[in-house]
Design an enzyme around this catalytic site. Structure first.
Site, PDB file in Angstrom:
ATOM      1  CE  LYS A 118      35.278 -55.971 -49.770  1.00 14.04           C
ATOM      2  NZ  LYS A 118      35.748 -55.292 -48.538  1.00 14.04           N
ATOM      3  CG  HIS A 175      37.481 -48.090 -44.998  1.00  6.25           C
ATOM      4  ND1 HIS A 175      36.353 -47.744 -44.288  1.00  6.25           N
ATOM      5  CD2 HIS A 175      37.146 -49.169 -45.740  1.00  6.25           C
ATOM      6  CE1 HIS A 175      35.382 -48.590 -44.572  1.00  6.25           C
ATOM      7  NE2 HIS A 175      35.834 -49.465 -45.450  1.00  6.25           N
TER       8      HIS A 175
HETATM    9  C1  0YR Z   1      30.852 -53.001 -47.342  1.00  2.00           C
HETATM   10  N1  0YR Z   1      36.172 -51.718 -47.728  1.00  2.00           N
HETATM   11  C2  0YR Z   1      35.466 -52.556 -46.993  1.00  2.00           C
HETATM   12  C3  0YR Z   1      31.852 -52.675 -46.314  1.00  2.00           C
HETATM   13  C4  0YR Z   1      34.025 -52.256 -47.007  1.00  2.00           C
HETATM   14  C5  0YR Z   1      33.182 -53.336 -46.456  1.00  2.00           C
HETATM   15  O1  0YR Z   1      29.685 -53.339 -46.732  1.00  2.00           O
HETATM   16  O2  0YR Z   1      31.407 -52.783 -45.030  1.00  2.00           O
HETATM   17  O3  0YR Z   1      33.215 -54.444 -47.279  1.00  2.00           O
HETATM   18  O4  0YR Z   1      33.817 -51.127 -46.219  1.00  2.00           O
HETATM   19  O5  0YR Z   1      35.996 -53.446 -46.382  1.00  2.00           O
HETATM   20  O6  0YR Z   1      37.482 -51.781 -47.770  1.00  2.00           O
HETATM   21 MG    MG Z   2      38.100 -53.231 -46.236  1.00  5.55          MG
END
Ligand code: 0YR
Ligand code: MG
Length: 370
Positions: free
Chosen positions: A173, A303
């Site tokens: 992230k 996703h």
């Molecule tokens: C985790 N995945 C994401 C989620 C995830 C988010 O709470 O909401 O970080 O789904 O971006 O690619």
């Molecule tokens: Mg995402």
């Protein structure tokens, strides 16, 4: 296969550790908000959407399922997935009330439950019903090692552990500060070497100038994709960023309709396509996006709003899918869990969509649906 019952449910399942954070939120539980559909041949189909486990908003979804969608399903033939998709999409009770959000998330759960029933009735895992296996194995990438809440040294440790466990792809992230995120990106790339794909995910937090600055610094580290760099609906901004950087762009987890994806396709604003059966109106709508992506020769990386219970079937069956997200939070809640061995998802074996909860999960995690 006549529909006799439509019962919503809510499960709140803990995440890894006590909580995780990305650039927009911190959560402790993942919400599995869904529906059980019973038929006159004795089968039960399960489908669900994914939430941040906020009970009052989860109950808006279950209420929408129960009071707005269920009456249109009772007595219908559960085999007719496409016809019922359109019936729910054109539900007169929901005209103007919603073409996204609660109404679509409710629709998602129902559509997946119908696919689950159809596959169970055929005695096949969903991938088989979708036309069969088009690839030997589905590559997994690990997101669970990369949260913003993980300290720099633990991030590097987790990335190395994932690679040692056999993962050939990870995602970390970003979306805190450019300086911190570049430092973390560089440290992870150095730790895992050049052979592991390394994606980053901003969850839509930054603006265009910040993204441009970040990308200039990030380009030397062979970033597989930059996911949700900008605000989710900003087609023009994504198109501009895609032209300005060598890093491919990825998005889709916040898009509810095929029309929304089409805008990004038309504007050359997207490289990796990330639809989600729990966010769009189910597998039926996601299949349309996969077909369109394929016609543009763009790769799909679903996703993991379903934490890959359903998407693994799609990924085995659709030629556009290249790689699938892995987050292990809820897998053990299902009778046929999404399992990764040596970096690849195992081919599901049970009839259905992989959405049937175990009794143990049902007893442990259930919250009141009304
Ligand atoms: C985790 N995945 C994401 C989620 C995830 C988010 O709470 O909401 O970080 O789904 O971006 O690619
Ligand atoms: Mg995402």
């Amino acid at each position: 296969m006549k529909i006799m019952s439509v019962e919503p449910f809510i499960l709140h399942v803990p995440v890894t550790g006590s909580q995780i954070a990305d650039s927009t939120h911190t959560i402790s539980h993942w919400g599995v908000v869904g529906v059980k559909i019973g038929t006159d041949n004795g089968l039960e189909g399960y489908g669900f959407t994914g939430t941040h486990s906020h009970l009052p908003s989860d109950q808006l979804i279950t209420r929408c399922i129960e009071t707005c969608h269920a009456p249109l399903l009772m007595g219908e033939d559960a085999h007719d997935v496409n016809r019922l998709w359109l019936k729910l999409a054109r539900n007169p009770a929901l005209q103007w009330v919603g073409r996204a959000g609660i109404t679509t998330l409710s629709h998602a759960a129902i559509d997946v439950a119908l696919w689950d029933l159809k596959a169970k009735a055929a005695g096949m895992p969903l991938w088989k019903l979708l036309g069969g296996q088009v690839r030997d194995k589905v590559r997994a990438y690990n997101t669970d090692i990369g949260w913003l809440s993980i300290a720099d040294d633990k991030l590097v440790e987790g990335a190395k552990r994932a690679v040692a466990d056999g993962f050939t792809g990870i995602k970390i992230k970003v979306g805190s500060t450019v300086e911190r995120d570049l430092r973390r990106l560089e440290a992870v790339r150095k730790a895992i070497g050049p052979d592991v794909t390394l994606a980053i995910d901003g969850n839509g937090k930054w603006d265009l100038p910040t993204c441009l600055r970040f990308c200039r610094g990030a380009e030397p580290f062979d970033v597989y994709w930059f996911e949700e760099p900008l605000w989710y609906d900003d087609v023009k901004g994504h198109a501009e960023l895609a032209r300005a950087t060598r890093i491919p762009t990825a998005l889709g987890e916040q898009l509810y309709t095929q029309d929304a994806f089409s805008e990004f396709f038309h504007q050359n604003a997207i490289h990796w396509v990330q639809p989600d059966v729990t966010r769009m109106a189910g597998l039926t709508e996601v299949l349309r996006v996969c077909e369109t992506a394929h016609s543009y020769r763009l790769p799909v990386a679903p996703h993991a709003g379903d934490m890959s219970q359903v998407h693994v079937h799609l990924s085995y069956a659709h030629p556009a899918v290249q790689v699938l997200e892995y987050i292990p939070w809820i897998k053990d809640c299902f009778t046929d869990p999404a399992q990764v061995v040596d970096g690849y998802f195992k081919l599901p074996q049970e009839p259905g969509a992989g959405t049937t909860p175990t009794k143990a999960a049902w007893d442990k995690f259930q919250k009141p649906a009304r």
